[in-house]
Design an enzyme around this catalytic site. Sequence first.
Site, mmCIF file in Angstrom:
data_model
loop_
_atom_site.group_PDB
_atom_site.id
_atom_site.type_symbol
_atom_site.label_atom_id
_atom_site.label_comp_id
_atom_site.label_asym_id
_atom_site.label_seq_id
_atom_site.Cartn_x
_atom_site.Cartn_y
_atom_site.Cartn_z
ATOM 1 N N HIS A 174 0.843 -1.211 0.000
ATOM 2 C CA HIS A 174 0.000 0.000 0.000
ATOM 3 C C HIS A 174 0.882 1.267 0.000
ATOM 4 O O HIS A 174 0.856 2.049 0.970
ATOM 5 C CB HIS A 174 -0.864 -0.071 1.262
ATOM 6 N N GLU A 278 -0.980 1.379 -5.249
ATOM 7 C CA GLU A 278 -0.823 0.157 -4.446
ATOM 8 C C GLU A 278 -0.802 -1.088 -5.335
ATOM 9 O O GLU A 278 -1.691 -1.279 -6.168
ATOM 10 C CB GLU A 278 -1.972 0.080 -3.443
HETATM 11 O O1 TA6 Z 1 -6.151 1.926 -0.277
HETATM 12 C C1 TA6 Z 1 -7.134 2.906 -0.076
HETATM 13 C C2 TA6 Z 1 -7.850 2.613 1.238
HETATM 14 O O2 TA6 Z 1 -8.530 1.390 1.191
HETATM 15 C C3 TA6 Z 1 -8.778 3.788 1.550
HETATM 16 O O3 TA6 Z 1 -10.117 3.416 1.478
HETATM 17 C C4 TA6 Z 1 -8.343 4.203 2.958
HETATM 18 O O4 TA6 Z 1 -9.064 3.505 3.933
HETATM 19 C C5 TA6 Z 1 -6.880 3.799 2.906
HETATM 20 O O5 TA6 Z 1 -6.893 2.529 2.293
HETATM 21 C C6 TA6 Z 1 -6.158 3.868 4.210
HETATM 22 O O6 TA6 Z 1 -6.464 2.772 4.985
HETATM 23 P P1 TA6 Z 1 -5.942 2.851 6.512
HETATM 24 O O7 TA6 Z 1 -6.390 1.645 7.187
HETATM 25 O O8 TA6 Z 1 -4.435 2.921 6.413
HETATM 26 O O9 TA6 Z 1 -6.525 4.116 7.041
#
Ligand code: TA6
Length: 306
Positions: A174, A278
């Site tokens: 991510h 990601e």
């Molecule tokens: O990858 C995008 C996502 O799924 C968003 O929806 C947001 O929730 C982000 O990940 C961050 O996730 P986190 O758990 O690190 O706040």
Amino acid sequence: MTSEGQSIDTLNERFGIVDAVAFDAGRGGLPRIVVATPVAEAHVYLHGAHVTHYQSAGHESVLFLSQQSSFNSGRPIRGGTPICFPWFGVNENMPDAPLHGFARTRPWQVTSARCTDGGKVELKFMLIGDEGTRAWWPHGFQLGFTVTVGDELTMSLELHNDTQTELSCEQALHTYFMVSDVRKVSVHGLENTTFFDKVDGGIRKRQPNGPVTFAGETDRVYQDTEAQCVLEDPPMGRRIINSKSGSRSTVVWNPWWKKSVAMGDFGDDEWPGMVCIETANIGHCAVALKPGHTHSTTARISVEKM
Ligand code: TA6
């Protein structure tokens, strides 16, 4: 013998390399690996095997790290490359399960550190299924993570199914990239690709024949794509290239101001400075692994001047 719970001194004795690899107490006192060579530098926390910094010689820092991030064992670090495993986002079957799985908030073991050709440093980590993980996901597994720091940053998740049954899981590297201003950058490589728009009820859409640009909260899961993505940042005069293998989903995310204000570990004014691209396997692109098999998901990041 695991590295878990070992002192910084012991970790340096076992894995340190003069003028290349050293362990210290990073933010929050969490054990951190500092890679510093003439070619590049990087930081990796044992908490979540979390890469938080990467910069190659002659270029600006590549990864975004929130100044408000938590650095404690119970919370994920906000920025760098969190490892999402064995599910992505909310676990539909267990609403109280940690978002994006448990891998990013577990202590990983260091298994090796070595210098390789071209002045690169290779670090290896391992997370093995235990009672704590089985409480969330009733499977045995061995999840390896290899980080290679050189003129490119390569991160590779190697999932081995050491059980007698087929495993199915989601995963994501991510990665948060640092940008000049999200409103002035573009992401190329996803043209004409199907995506699910999480800002619009998750409905299925198709990327037009042009780059992804940003004019508001953006949260998209592009599917059935193995494409390389190029993040063009004219004000910074650079392109960041994110190549991948073993991945059929690419997520593009920026929270914009409203969601930023709602996140306690993310500065209200930090949203213009980051874009997530990601390298993932999500939904119908999840990984299905037969007993005894291994699946590798790799992101390779490089920078060039525009
Ligand atoms: O990858 C995008 C996502 O799924 C968003 O929806 C947001 O929730 C982000 O990940 C961050 O996730 P986190 O758990 O690190 O706040």
